[in-house]
Design an enzyme around this catalytic site. Structure first.
Site, short mmCIF file in Angstrom:
data_model
loop_
_atom_site.label_atom_id
_atom_site.label_comp_id
_atom_site.label_asym_id
_atom_site.label_seq_id
_atom_site.Cartn_x
_atom_site.Cartn_y
_atom_site.Cartn_z
N GLY A 167 0.82 -1.20 0.00
CA GLY A 167 0.00 0.00 0.00
C GLY A 167 0.85 1.25 0.00
O GLY A 167 0.98 1.92 1.03
N HIS A 226 -8.65 -1.71 3.10
CA HIS A 226 -9.17 -1.85 4.45
C HIS A 226 -10.42 -2.72 4.55
O HIS A 226 -11.06 -2.77 5.60
CB HIS A 226 -9.46 -0.47 5.05
CG HIS A 226 -8.20 0.25 5.49
ND1 HIS A 226 -6.97 -0.11 5.03
CD2 HIS A 226 -8.01 1.29 6.33
CE1 HIS A 226 -6.06 0.68 5.57
NE2 HIS A 226 -6.66 1.54 6.37
#
Length: 206
Positions: free
Chosen positions: A42, A140
């Site tokens: 990420g 997420h």
């Protein structure tokens, strides 16, 4: 506060990492340099990459930066964290890779940071390099977080560090998927908790 020198203004780099979390990542990356390379999941536009990559450069280490650069759920058009400047109208897709590459070039990290432009699970499919540190800050959703944890934590050497961003024990403060994989790591018996810096949970592989 560690003495970190960036060739570019870190505050101008798009991202969601607080300065105390970035400074902690830098110190962790310095501390684990002899254990193996670093891998982050990420990267977005490279804010965390600058902290980790600077530490890697200073210690002669390498940072693998894994990101498909199409954005997480919250970065898509109409969502809370959508950034129109990162939307590619020709492809009709979000694309943070150009901004990421620009920041790595300006920071002088192109000889230290190895971009891996692929989904996390795909990048991990044939991965065989032992890692000294893994930083997870990907999607997420629970599925994405579990994929990141299961794909990369197993490659940590004993004594290696696992850092997970956006740890919110109280559901009222934020999404629970990063906290869920943090608890999963502890429940596995393979990790011990070291500390939490803001929303950055830090564990060590036993």
């Amino acid at each position: 506060m560690p003495d970190i020198h960036f060739p570019i203004d870190i505050n101008e780099v798009k991202g969601f990492l607080a300065s105390d979390e970035g400074e902690a990542l830098y110190q962790l990356a310095i501390s684990c340099a002899r254990q193996g390379p670093i891998l982050e999941v990420g990267s977005y536009c490279g804010k965390s990459t600058l902290y980790l990559g600077t530490a890697a450069r200073e210690t002669g280490n390498t940072l693998f930066a894994v990101d498909h650069h199409r954005g997480s759920e919250e970065h898509q058009p109409g969502e809370e964290y959508h950034d129109a400047d990162l939307f590619d109208p020709q492809a009709e897709l979000m694309d943070s890779f150009r901004e990421f590459r620009r920041n790595m070039r300006l920071a002088g990290l192109e000889e230290t940071v190895v971009p891996v432009v692929a989904p996390s699970g795909v990048a991990a499919r044939h991965w065989a390099t032992p890692l000294g540190m893994v930083f997870i800050d990907g999607g997420h959703s629970l599925e994405a977080a579990l994929t990141d944890y299961r794909s990369w934590s197993r490659h940590l050497v004993p004594g290696g560090l696992l850092a997970i961003h956006d740890i919110f024990p109280d559901p009222a403060d934020g999404g629970q998927a990063p906290y869920d994989i943090y608890k999963l790591a502890l429940a596995s018996g393979q990790f011990e908790a070291l500390e939490t810096v803001n929303t950055l949970g830090i564990l060590r592989r036993l």
